[in-house]
Design a protein around this motif. Structure first.
Motif, mmCIF file in Angstrom:
data_model
loop_
_atom_site.group_PDB
_atom_site.id
_atom_site.type_symbol
_atom_site.label_atom_id
_atom_site.label_comp_id
_atom_site.label_asym_id
_atom_site.label_seq_id
_atom_site.Cartn_x
_atom_site.Cartn_y
_atom_site.Cartn_z
ATOM 1 N N ALA A 207 0.833 -1.201 0.000
ATOM 2 C CA ALA A 207 0.000 0.000 0.000
ATOM 3 C C ALA A 207 0.868 1.252 0.000
ATOM 4 O O ALA A 207 0.556 2.250 -0.670
ATOM 5 C CB ALA A 207 -0.932 -0.004 1.212
ATOM 6 N N LEU A 208 1.980 1.189 0.751
ATOM 7 C CA LEU A 208 2.911 2.330 0.765
ATOM 8 C C LEU A 208 3.401 2.629 -0.648
ATOM 9 O O LEU A 208 3.431 3.788 -1.088
ATOM 10 C CB LEU A 208 4.106 2.015 1.651
ATOM 11 N N LEU A 209 3.807 1.578 -1.345
ATOM 12 C CA LEU A 209 4.311 1.769 -2.715
ATOM 13 C C LEU A 209 3.209 2.298 -3.627
ATOM 14 O O LEU A 209 3.442 3.170 -4.461
ATOM 15 C CB LEU A 209 4.856 0.449 -3.271
ATOM 16 N N ALA A 210 2.009 1.758 -3.465
ATOM 17 C CA ALA A 210 0.899 2.188 -4.317
ATOM 18 C C ALA A 210 0.560 3.662 -4.081
ATOM 19 O O ALA A 210 0.290 4.411 -5.026
ATOM 20 C CB ALA A 210 -0.325 1.315 -4.059
ATOM 21 N N VAL A 211 0.606 4.077 -2.823
ATOM 22 C CA VAL A 211 0.321 5.481 -2.503
ATOM 23 C C VAL A 211 1.414 6.389 -3.066
ATOM 24 O O VAL A 211 1.134 7.446 -3.634
ATOM 25 C CB VAL A 211 0.183 5.664 -0.972
ATOM 26 N N GLN A 212 2.666 5.954 -2.913
ATOM 27 C CA GLN A 212 3.759 6.769 -3.448
ATOM 28 C C GLN A 212 3.644 6.897 -4.957
ATOM 29 O O GLN A 212 3.857 7.973 -5.520
ATOM 30 C CB GLN A 212 5.113 6.153 -3.072
ATOM 31 N N ARG A 213 3.256 5.839 -5.611
ATOM 32 C CA ARG A 213 3.077 5.878 -7.066
ATOM 33 C C ARG A 213 1.909 6.800 -7.429
ATOM 34 O O ARG A 213 1.993 7.584 -8.367
ATOM 35 C CB ARG A 213 2.820 4.454 -7.586
ATOM 36 N N SER A 214 0.850 6.726 -6.650
ATOM 37 C CA SER A 214 -0.321 7.565 -6.913
ATOM 38 C C SER A 214 0.036 9.048 -6.832
ATOM 39 O O SER A 214 -0.434 9.860 -7.628
ATOM 40 C CB SER A 214 -1.421 7.224 -5.904
ATOM 41 N N GLN A 215 0.875 9.388 -5.868
ATOM 42 C CA GLN A 215 1.283 10.788 -5.732
ATOM 43 C C GLN A 215 2.325 11.162 -6.785
ATOM 44 O O GLN A 215 2.355 12.296 -7.254
ATOM 45 C CB GLN A 215 1.849 11.056 -4.330
ATOM 46 N N ALA A 216 3.154 10.203 -7.162
ATOM 47 C CA ALA A 216 4.170 10.486 -8.185
ATOM 48 C C ALA A 216 3.526 10.857 -9.518
ATOM 49 O O ALA A 216 4.059 11.664 -10.285
ATOM 50 C CB ALA A 216 5.085 9.276 -8.362
ATOM 51 N N ILE A 217 2.357 10.281 -9.772
ATOM 52 C CA ILE A 217 1.637 10.607 -11.010
ATOM 53 C C ILE A 217 1.380 12.108 -11.099
ATOM 54 O O ILE A 217 1.468 12.702 -12.171
ATOM 55 C CB ILE A 217 0.298 9.833 -11.052
ATOM 56 N N GLU A 218 1.088 12.716 -9.950
ATOM 57 C CA GLU A 218 0.756 14.144 -9.935
ATOM 58 C C GLU A 218 1.985 15.031 -9.731
ATOM 59 O O GLU A 218 1.840 16.248 -9.578
ATOM 60 C CB GLU A 218 -0.260 14.437 -8.819
ATOM 61 N N SER A 219 3.165 14.434 -9.680
ATOM 62 C CA SER A 219 4.348 15.251 -9.417
ATOM 63 C C SER A 219 5.088 15.608 -10.700
ATOM 64 O O SER A 219 6.172 16.179 -10.645
ATOM 65 C CB SER A 219 5.295 14.525 -8.457
ATOM 66 N N GLY A 220 4.487 15.275 -11.847
ATOM 67 C CA GLY A 220 5.105 15.674 -13.117
ATOM 68 C C GLY A 220 5.096 17.186 -13.251
ATOM 69 O O GLY A 220 4.426 17.885 -12.484
ATOM 70 N N GLU A 221 5.846 17.674 -14.229
ATOM 71 C CA GLU A 221 5.971 19.120 -14.398
ATOM 72 C C GLU A 221 4.605 19.770 -14.618
ATOM 73 O O GLU A 221 3.936 19.512 -15.625
ATOM 74 C CB GLU A 221 6.864 19.421 -15.597
ATOM 75 N N GLY A 222 4.211 20.578 -13.684
ATOM 76 C CA GLY A 222 3.003 21.375 -13.851
ATOM 77 C C GLY A 222 1.692 20.633 -13.674
ATOM 78 O O GLY A 222 0.629 21.250 -13.778
ATOM 79 N N THR A 223 1.737 19.329 -13.387
ATOM 80 C CA THR A 223 0.466 18.596 -13.317
ATOM 81 C C THR A 223 -0.341 18.979 -12.073
ATOM 82 O O THR A 223 -1.560 18.998 -12.109
ATOM 83 C CB THR A 223 0.676 17.066 -13.338
ATOM 84 N N ARG A 224 0.366 19.271 -10.983
ATOM 85 C CA ARG A 224 -0.378 19.670 -9.777
ATOM 86 C C ARG A 224 -1.094 21.002 -10.015
ATOM 87 O O ARG A 224 -2.245 21.180 -9.633
ATOM 88 C CB ARG A 224 0.560 19.760 -8.575
ATOM 89 N N ASP A 225 -0.398 21.934 -10.663
ATOM 90 C CA ASP A 225 -1.041 23.212 -11.012
ATOM 91 C C ASP A 225 -2.221 22.967 -11.945
ATOM 92 O O ASP A 225 -3.291 23.565 -11.787
ATOM 93 C CB ASP A 225 -0.040 24.140 -11.706
ATOM 94 N N ALA A 226 -2.009 22.103 -12.926
ATOM 95 C CA ALA A 226 -3.084 21.823 -13.883
ATOM 96 C C ALA A 226 -4.288 21.211 -13.184
ATOM 97 O O ALA A 226 -5.439 21.523 -13.511
ATOM 98 C CB ALA A 226 -2.568 20.885 -14.974
ATOM 99 N N LEU A 227 -4.016 20.372 -12.199
ATOM 100 C CA LEU A 227 -5.097 19.749 -11.436
ATOM 101 C C LEU A 227 -5.871 20.814 -10.662
ATOM 102 O O LEU A 227 -7.102 20.787 -10.590
ATOM 103 C CB LEU A 227 -4.500 18.711 -10.480
ATOM 104 N N ARG A 228 -5.127 21.762 -10.071
ATOM 105 C CA ARG A 228 -5.790 22.816 -9.304
ATOM 106 C C ARG A 228 -6.603 23.731 -10.210
ATOM 107 O O ARG A 228 -7.630 24.262 -9.814
ATOM 108 C CB ARG A 228 -4.743 23.623 -8.530
ATOM 109 N N LEU A 229 -6.107 23.892 -11.463
ATOM 110 C CA LEU A 229 -6.808 24.763 -12.411
ATOM 111 C C LEU A 229 -7.941 24.054 -13.140
ATOM 112 O O LEU A 229 -8.712 24.691 -13.847
ATOM 113 C CB LEU A 229 -5.816 25.276 -13.471
ATOM 114 N N SER A 230 -8.011 22.766 -12.974
ATOM 115 C CA SER A 230 -8.899 21.982 -13.829
ATOM 116 C C SER A 230 -10.377 22.241 -13.579
ATOM 117 O O SER A 230 -11.205 21.987 -14.436
ATOM 118 C CB SER A 230 -8.623 20.492 -13.606
#
Lengths: 238, 224
Positions: B64-87
């Motif tokens: 579960a730890l690995l799965a959660v880290q992977r889930s957050q890594a998906i959103e750590s790409g360049e600008g994806t967190r900003d894009a998510l907030r703007l979405s």
């Protein structure tokens, strides 16, 4: 009608550093404004503040008639920001990226498909993972995501960067098309000639303040309120 | 909120389908943990059988730890967190979607690990209904708490090492309760373990963290 952007003495702090230090700005709806200034002047912070990604700590800030401080989420839903980074998922295909962002913005899948075609990303490229794209193709994908959102306010940070000549022309045509549809565009670009050709007005920012504003070719020092009442060349200034 | 949750879950699962990180890394890791336990305890197979429930849930917890880290890594790409907030997506929907995607991956993993326990440890499968309910509720809690702590750690430079430190103590009640209920299920109702109260604890944990995540994910996403 409310202006698209209205800032009065806007201050944005990044840590303790005032990236915007009392900025005044008015942009009318449908206007294309080029934002210029040296590196570190606050141009990117201005765009991020207008997108609601950076808080405005002091002053007044209205975007599309909404108080940016109180209605940040509603503002975000109506603006589109093209930053220096794409905001794309590397492991998703071009088409899947566009469909996700279009649907997130409440747009139908057809909007994503149309944007794909408009940016020349349909066909073979549509199924390629974004992580495998070249810088230019990635930039086109980010632009397509912007087009698919069909926002009222476009905030473009160096939209020509990383694109070939055809890509830069495509950006220009997108900006012109957006403006014709009534969208407002703020454009930060170091390609001054291109920005000048697209914009009806430019604003120069230095040290977090607007230091000049006016119709292209007729720049004026900015006063406390950096718009120029009575200037016929300045489209739609409040 | 639910529309956004489905959209985000679909996106995360599609990314997993293309990248196959869970399949190629998390699942082998979990199986490896089971195998290592088997090696360590093999001389006394009775111990292995008696400890099977606990070892199974420890393997799930690490996965579960690995799965959660992977889930957050998906959103750590360049600008994806900003894009998510703007979405324009509802942050509560984003939370439920991301937790849902993690839960789906964990449930698949739990089924495969369960087969591994039967084969490697020689455990007789029993009480499958209770095991299934335990799996569902525990997974909901793991995914909800993991997604919440994942977004807390996401903004930090030391997130990879900090997340386990933050998350493992929080998930300890799930580990204990899920183990106790699983022991009851595997050994039959005569074991005398009060499975009901442990199950209530699992449900309470899941409901609390799902509720807290729905409320708090938005502000946490802003700060991340």
């Amino acid at each position: 009608m409310d202006p698209a952007v209205r800032l009065r003495s806007a201050v944005c702090l990044l840590g303790r550093f005032p990236a915007l230090a009392g900025l005044d700005l008015d942009v009318s709806r449908g206007e294309v404004v080029a934002v210029e200034g040296p590196n570190g002047a606050g141009k990117t912070t201005l765009l991020r503040a207008l997108a609601g990604l950076v808080p405005v700590h002091e002053g007044e800030a209205e975007v599309l008639g909404l108080d940016l401080r109180r209605s940040r989420r509603r503002v975000r839903a109506r603006v589109a920001l093209l930053g220096s980074t794409g905001g794309l998922y590397d492991d998703l295909s071009v088409a899947d990226n566009l469909r996700f962002w279009a649907r997130a913005a409440g747009r139908p899948q057809s909007a994503a498909d149309e944007a794909l075609a408009q940016l020349g990303l349909d066909g073979r490229l549509a199924d390629v993972a974004v992580g495998r794209l070249s810088t230019g193709q990635r930039r086109r994908t980010a632009l397509a995501a912007l087009v698919a959102r069909n926002s009222e306010l476009w905030l473009l940070d160096e939209p020509h960067a990383g694109l070939d000549a055809a890509g830069r022309d495509l950006v220009d045509s997108l900006v012109v098309g957006a403006s014709r549809r009534g969208a407002t565009v703020l454009l930060v670009s170091h390609e001054l000639d291109r920005a000048a050709a697209l914009a009806s007005r430019r604003v120069t920012i230095t040290g977090g303040r607007a230091t000049a504003s006016g119709a292209l070719g007729r720049m004026h020092p900015a006063g406390p309120v950096d718009v120029l009442p009575g200037e016929p060349e300045v489209a739609g200034v409040a | 909120m639910w529309r956004d949750a489905l959209l985000v879950a679909g996106k995360d699962l599609r990314i997993e389908g293309r990248s196959r990180v869970a399949l190629n890394q998390v699942l082998p890791f979990a199986v490896l943990v089971l195998v290592l336990f088997a090696f360590a305890l093999d001389p006394d197979r009775g111990v292995l059988v008696r400890a099977a429930a606990g070892l199974y849930w420890v393997a799930v917890l690490f996965s579960a730890l690995l799965a959660v880290q992977r889930s957050q890594a998906i959103e750590s790409g360049e600008g994806t967190r900003d894009a998510l907030r703007l979405s324009g997506l509802d942050p509560a929907g984003v939370f439920l979607g991301k937790a849902g995607a993690v839960a789906v991956q964990l449930l698949v993993l739990e089924v495969l690990l369960g087969l591994g326990v039967v084969v490697l440890y020689g455990v007789e499968p029993a009480g499958l209904g209770l095991l299934a309910v335990t799996g569902l509720v525990a997974t909901a809690g793991l995914a909800a708490a993991g997604t919440l702590y994942g977004v807390i750690a996401a903004g930090l430079r030391v997130r990879e090492t900090l997340l386990p430190l933050l998350l493992l103590p929080v998930l300890a009640p799930v580990l204990i309760a899920a183990t106790r209920v699983s022991e009851t299920a595997l050994s039959g109702a005569s074991a005398g373990v009060p499975a009901g109260s442990w199950l209530v604890l699992l449900v309470t944990f899941a409901v609390l963290y799902l509720g807290f995540g729905v409320v708090a994910f938005g502000p946490l996403l802003e700060d991340g």
